[in-house]
Each structure stands twice: as structure tokens, then as C-alpha cells.
Design a protein around this motif. Structure first.
Motif, mmCIF file in Angstrom:
data_model
loop_
_atom_site.group_PDB
_atom_site.id
_atom_site.type_symbol
_atom_site.label_atom_id
_atom_site.label_comp_id
_atom_site.label_asym_id
_atom_site.label_seq_id
_atom_site.Cartn_x
_atom_site.Cartn_y
_atom_site.Cartn_z
ATOM 1 N N VAL A 1 30.693 42.949 28.219
ATOM 2 C CA VAL A 1 30.457 42.179 29.452
ATOM 3 C C VAL A 1 31.148 40.828 29.374
ATOM 4 N N ALA A 2 31.047 40.174 28.210
ATOM 5 C CA ALA A 2 31.689 38.871 28.046
ATOM 6 C C ALA A 2 33.189 38.984 28.204
ATOM 7 N N ALA A 3 33.763 40.063 27.646
ATOM 8 C CA ALA A 3 35.204 40.267 27.757
ATOM 9 C C ALA A 3 35.616 40.482 29.206
ATOM 10 N N VAL A 4 34.823 41.299 29.938
ATOM 11 C CA VAL A 4 35.119 41.563 31.348
ATOM 12 C C VAL A 4 35.026 40.279 32.164
ATOM 13 N N CYS A 5 33.975 39.489 31.905
ATOM 14 C CA CYS A 5 33.798 38.243 32.642
ATOM 15 C C CYS A 5 34.943 37.266 32.369
ATOM 16 N N THR A 6 35.370 37.198 31.091
ATOM 17 C CA THR A 6 36.473 36.308 30.750
ATOM 18 C C THR A 6 37.760 36.755 31.428
ATOM 19 N N ALA A 7 38.012 38.065 31.394
ATOM 20 C CA ALA A 7 39.211 38.598 32.050
ATOM 21 C C ALA A 7 39.152 38.364 33.553
ATOM 22 N N GLY A 8 37.959 38.594 34.123
ATOM 23 C CA GLY A 8 37.807 38.377 35.564
ATOM 24 C C GLY A 8 38.004 36.927 35.930
ATOM 25 N N ALA A 9 37.463 36.009 35.103
ATOM 26 C CA ALA A 9 37.631 34.589 35.373
ATOM 27 C C ALA A 9 39.092 34.181 35.291
ATOM 28 N N TRP A 10 39.810 34.710 34.309
ATOM 29 C CA TRP A 10 41.235 34.411 34.166
ATOM 30 C C TRP A 10 42.002 34.912 35.389
ATOM 31 N N TYR A 11 41.659 36.140 35.835
ATOM 32 C CA TYR A 11 42.324 36.724 37.003
ATOM 33 C C TYR A 11 42.075 35.866 38.241
ATOM 34 N N THR A 12 40.823 35.437 38.401
ATOM 35 C CA THR A 12 40.487 34.601 39.549
ATOM 36 C C THR A 12 41.285 33.308 39.528
ATOM 37 N N GLY A 13 41.350 32.680 38.363
ATOM 38 C CA GLY A 13 42.092 31.429 38.257
ATOM 39 C C GLY A 13 43.541 31.585 38.659
ATOM 40 N N LYS A 14 44.153 32.729 38.305
ATOM 41 C CA LYS A 14 45.544 32.972 38.665
ATOM 42 C C LYS A 14 45.719 33.229 40.161
ATOM 43 N N GLN A 15 44.728 33.895 40.775
ATOM 44 C CA GLN A 15 44.821 34.266 42.195
ATOM 45 C C GLN A 15 44.383 33.148 43.126
ATOM 46 N N LEU A 16 43.627 32.182 42.625
ATOM 47 C CA LEU A 16 42.977 31.190 43.474
ATOM 48 C C LEU A 16 43.933 30.376 44.349
ATOM 49 N N PRO A 17 45.042 29.869 43.833
ATOM 50 C CA PRO A 17 45.923 29.077 44.702
ATOM 51 C C PRO A 17 46.379 29.828 45.945
ATOM 52 N N GLU A 18 46.753 31.081 45.776
ATOM 53 C CA GLU A 18 47.189 31.871 46.925
ATOM 54 C C GLU A 18 46.046 32.110 47.906
ATOM 55 N N VAL A 19 44.859 32.394 47.369
ATOM 56 C CA VAL A 19 43.690 32.632 48.222
ATOM 57 C C VAL A 19 43.364 31.386 49.044
ATOM 58 N N LEU A 20 43.400 30.210 48.403
ATOM 59 C CA LEU A 20 43.093 28.969 49.119
ATOM 60 C C LEU A 20 44.145 28.674 50.181
ATOM 61 N N ASP A 21 45.402 28.895 49.863
ATOM 62 C CA ASP A 21 46.459 28.655 50.858
ATOM 63 C C ASP A 21 46.262 29.534 52.086
ATOM 64 N N ASN A 22 45.925 30.812 51.877
ATOM 65 C CA ASN A 22 45.698 31.715 53.019
ATOM 66 C C ASN A 22 44.493 31.276 53.836
ATOM 67 N N ALA A 23 43.395 30.869 53.147
ATOM 68 C CA ALA A 23 42.177 30.451 53.843
ATOM 69 C C ALA A 23 42.429 29.201 54.673
ATOM 70 N N ILE A 24 43.184 28.250 54.113
ATOM 71 C CA ILE A 24 43.474 27.015 54.841
ATOM 72 C C ILE A 24 44.371 27.300 56.043
ATOM 73 N N ALA A 25 45.341 28.190 55.877
ATOM 74 C CA ALA A 25 46.217 28.547 56.999
ATOM 75 C C ALA A 25 45.420 29.171 58.142
#
Length: 499
Positions: free
Chosen positions: A15-39
Motif C-alpha cells: 500500500v505504501a508503495a502504491v501511495c508513493t507511486a500515485g503521489a509521484w504520478y499526481t505531482g507530475k500530472q498536476l501542472p497540466e491539470v491546473l492549467d486546464n482547470a484555470i482555462a
């Protein structure tokens, strides 16, 4: 036992490994997600400002990303928002603490175990623009919210405003119990549902040399279920309700109470045309402890060509500053110069709107008292004329294909209102003669008959008007538009006071 502990330890590590991987993935995707939401937010802000003047824009100021969380800062700028006759501009800053998925801590604390991409926790920042808001909210952030973003792009949000109280130098007081709005949305906000509630808001005004007045609104509720169309705006259903509105007014501090105030709207799109209805209802009106009645109103529109209407709105929005400036100079009917290309485009859009044969209607306007109910309806059907350059009379004849109106006026209702007026003027129940009250309705019916504007059937005064093909049918009598206009003007002239 050792085997069980080993299995559990393995699960924890997994579970810890999955959460860490998921958190890393989110961090990488976040800038694009925020740009789309703001647009998307800026598109909605632009549409919401149409017709009110000014502009609004949301921008991302900074983004600090870490493994399990990020901190974003936003600023919304509002320029030249018309409040009364004055334009106002301001900026508000927000700080957003974003927890990365799949299992953000704030959701775990709330026993929300469904994995999500991120959990946003934003608040209004305290700065020079918002400092006064923090004062009236007792130091608590005046606006804050939480949003969970699913891996499928869906959102689940809650926006809250805390209780607030504002007092001016003269002693006037505004109290607000707070507001909470819950909203859900599919990917890219394709479908949105929301519901909100506020217990109470009151305003007590004290002015030198004038009697104090107070307004209190309680039981505010709003709901909605909307879907985004291919044209970028939303259709669906929405409702706004107020349980009770109470106002204390005038030197004698008389009390007006309005209960069960409702607004319900519904719209749908079929191809390129829009249809909708808006209904208003007042369940009960009471003034100075005396019953007044209840009321309903239903407005509707049909077959509105959306692309053409959007084009006209865009043109209007572009030229709005010039129109407002002309109005400020005192022009009663402000106008702006148009290029030949603009004239051609506006003319084409107007003709396209009319070609869809739109209808606008007041389907029902009714008022009910203890002993009677009156109703009125009016509808107008339009069509495309051969040309917009026709002489005015011929243009209107071709453009307005049908007008229908019906009036049902209750004589007992007129009597109820006459009795109410007498009570408000200080007459006692003994002084208000039932026969005199009834005669009020009879007198109105007699005047209507003499004017040829209505007929009388039992307790109802009836009038109907139907226009089509250049002829008017009024209560069964056919006449030209000119004869109808002459009849109206003659009756209006008879109502003028004579010297």
C-alpha cells in the motif's frame, strides 16, 4: 502467527508503495491539470460577465510541488465591474494546499476511502484587498473549499463561507449565518450538480432622520443539475428557494412577510435551438398582520437559434463599453457607429434568429386571495420578414405572426384587495361593509363592459386578444390593427383627469 504478521507487513509495504507511486504520478500530472482547470474557469468567467460590464480573469501565480503534496497560489482579477453607476476593480488571492492521491489524508480522516488523484484545500488569503472581509468573519477565512479530483476527471467539491457580521459607523448591522455549497462534476465539467443552503441573512439599517428598517431572509436553498452543451453553456434544471422574507418598514414599523418564495428554471437544447421556462412562486404574502394572498408567474421561450444568438451577444459585449459611455452622456437611446461588415453580420444574425420562429410567452401571471384568483397570459410568435429594410408597418406585420393574450379578473379578488386597503387605512372590521367591498368588483366590471375592452361572466371579468395576418380579434370582435389602436387610445384618453 508469524505468517499472518508477514502477510500484513507485506500489505502495508505494498500500500505504501502504491501511495508513493500515485503521489509521484499526481505531482507530475498536476501542472497540466491546473492549467486546464484555470482555462475552463476563465471561459466560464467570461460568459458570466456578459451584460454586467467589466472582466474577470483567474491566473496561477506559483506552484510548489513535493512528493505527497503541492502548494498553489492563484489570483482572480476583476476589472470595471459595474456596481450601481460606478465601475469597481479588485484582486483576490487564494492559497491551495493540494494533497496527492491516491489516499489523501483529509479524505482518510473523513472515512472517504475511494482513491482519488488529488484533494484540494483552498482558502482566501488575507491581504490588503481582503483584510476587511477577515474582520467581518472574525478572523476566519471568509471563503474556503475542498475539491477531490478523481482519476476519471470527475470532481466532488464543497465551498463554505463562515458566519459574518458587519457594523458601520452609524450602527447599521449586516448579519450572515454562513453558506455551504456542495457540487459534483464529470470530466471537464460536462455535467454538474449542486446544492447549497444558508440559514439566515439580515440587514438592520439606521439612518439619521429616518425610521429604521430591517430585512431578514431565512431558509435559503439552491439546487441544480446542468449539462454543458456543444456551444459551451449549460442547460438543465435549477431551483432557488427562500422559506421566509421579513421586512419591517416605515414610521409605524409595519411588517411585511413573504413565505415560500421559489424560482425554478428548466432549459433544453434540440439541435441548434434552445427552449426554456422560468417559474416564480410566492406561497403567502402578509402585511401588517393582514393576509394579502399568493402569486405565481411562468415565463417561457421557444426555438431560440443558439449560434446566431451567441454571435449577437458577442457583438453586444464587444460594443458594450461604447453603449455605456453614450448612456453616461445622457443619450436616452444610445447607439454606436457600425461598419458595413458589422451591419451585415448583425442583420444576418437577426434574420437567422427570426427564421427559427421563436416564441416568447408569459404563460401565467396569477394572484390569489381568500375569495378569488385572477390570471393573465401573453405570447408573441415571430418569423423572418422578407427584408429588414421594409417600411416599419410592413416589417412588423411580417415579423410578428401572432399575439395572444387572455385576462381573467376575479371580482371577489378585487373586493378582497379593496377590503385590505381599507384595513391598512385604519378602518375597523365593523366599518368595512361587505356590500361596499363587493360593489368594488362590480364597478370594475361595469367600466370594462362600457369600454368594450372586456366581457363579464359570473364573477369573472374576461378579455382576450388574438392578432394574426394583420387583423385583431378582441373578445370576438374583428378589427384592423389601426382600429384596435384607436380603441386603446380612446380608453386611455378617457382615464386622463379632466381640468
Amino acid at each position: 502467527m508469524k505468517k499472518t504478521v508477514g502477510v500484513l507487513s507485506g500489505l502495508v509495504v505494498a500500500v505504501a508503495a502504491v501511495c508513493t507511486a500515485g503521489a509521484w504520478y499526481t505531482g507530475k500530472q498536476l501542472p497540466e491539470v491546473l492549467d486546464n482547470a484555470i482555462a475552463q474557469s476563465n471561459v466560464q468567467l467570461k460568459q458570466s460577465m456578459v451584460g454586467v460590464g467589466g472582466s474577470a480573469n483567474l491566473e496561477l501565480i506559483s506552484l510548489e510541488s513535493h512528493l505527497y503534496s503541492s502548494t498553489a497560489r492563484y489570483r482572480i482579477k476583476v476589472n470595471d465591474l459595474m456596481v450601481g453607476d460606478e465601475p469597481h476593480s479588485f484582486e483576490l488571492g487564494f492559497v491551495d494546499r493540494i494533497e496527492h492521491g491516491p489516499l489523501p489524508w483529509t479524505r482518510l480522516k473523513a472515512l472517504k476511502l475511494m482513491p482519488v488523484m488529488a484533494a484540494s484545500n483552498y482558502t482566501l488569503e488575507k491581504d490588503a484587498s481582503s483584510a476587511e472581509l477577515f474582520v467581518v468573519s472574525g478572523g476566519v477565512a471568509p471563503l474556503q473549499g475542498q475539491t477531490s479530483l478523481g482519476y476519471d476527471g470527475s470532481t466532488d467539491s464543497t465551498v463554505t463561507m463562515p458566519p459574518m457580521q458587519w457594523t458601520d459607523a452609524g450602527g447599521s448591522v449586516l448579519k450572515f449565518s454562513g453558506l455551504e455549497v456542495r457540487a459534483t462534476g464529470t470530466k471537464d465539467a460536462g455535467q454538474v450538480t449542486f446544492n447549497g443552503h444558508s440559514a439566515n441573512v439580515s440587514l438592520n439599517v439606521l439612518e439619521p432622520g429616518r425610521a429604521p428598517w430591517n430585512v431578514e431572509v431565512s431558509g435559503l436553498k439552491l439546487t441544480g443539475d446542468m449539462s454543458k452543451t456543444e456551444f459551451g453553456y449549460y442547460v438543465g434544471t435549477s431551483a432557488l428557494g427562500v422559506a421566509e422574507t421579513k421586512a419591517v418598514l416605515g414610521e409605524q414599523q409595519k411588517v411585511l412577510v413573504i413565505k415560500q418564495l421559489e424560482q425554478n428554471a428548466a432549459s433544453e437544447i434540440n439541435g441548434d435551438t434552445l427552449t426554456g421556462k422560468v417559474a416564480y412562486k410566492v406561497g403567502d404574502i402578509n402585511f401588517d398582520a393582514k393576509p394579502v394572498g399568493s402569486s405565481e408567474m411562468l415565463l417561457s421561450f421557444k426555438r431560440i437559434d443558439v449560434p446566431a444568438m451567441q454571435s449577437l451577444i458577442a457583438w453586444y459585449q464587444k460594443r458594450l463599453p461604447e453603449l455605456q459611455a453614450a448612456q453616461a452622456r445622457g443619450q436616452a437611446m444610445p447607439s454606436v457607429p457600425m461598419t458595413e461588415a458589422e451591419k451585415a453580420q448583425v442583420s444576418a444574425d437577426v434574420q437567422k434568429v427570426l427564421a427559427a420562429k421563436p416564441q416568447f410567452a408569459l404563460e401565467n401571471l396569477s394572484f390569489k386571495t381568500a375569495n378569488g384568483e385572477s390570471r393573465f397570459s401573453l405570447s408573441v410568435d415571430l418569423d423572418k420578414p422578407a427584408s429588414l429594410e421594409l417600411p416599419q408597418d410592413e416589417l412588423y406585420r411580417q415579423m410578428i405572426t401572432q399575439v395572444q393574450s387572455k385576462l381573467q379578473l376575479s371580482k371577489p379578488m378585487i373586493g378582497d384587495l379593496a377590503a385590505l386597503q381599507a384595513r391598512l387605512q385604519g378602518q375597523s372590521e365593523a366599518q368595512i361593509q361587505a356590500q361596499q367591498v363587493a360593489q368594488t368588483g362590480e364597478m370594475v366590471g361595469m367600466i370594462a363592459l362600457q369600454s368594450q375592452m372586456a366581457t363579464v361572466q359570473g364573477n369573472d371579468i374576461l378579455s382576450s386578444v388574438h392578432y394574426a395576418d394583420g387583423m385583431v380579434d378582441m373578445n370576438g370582435q374583428k378589427m384592423t390593427v389601426e382600429q384596435f389602436a384607436h380603441l386603446i387610445m380612446a380608453n386611455l384618453g378617457a382615464l386622463q383627469p379632466r381640468g
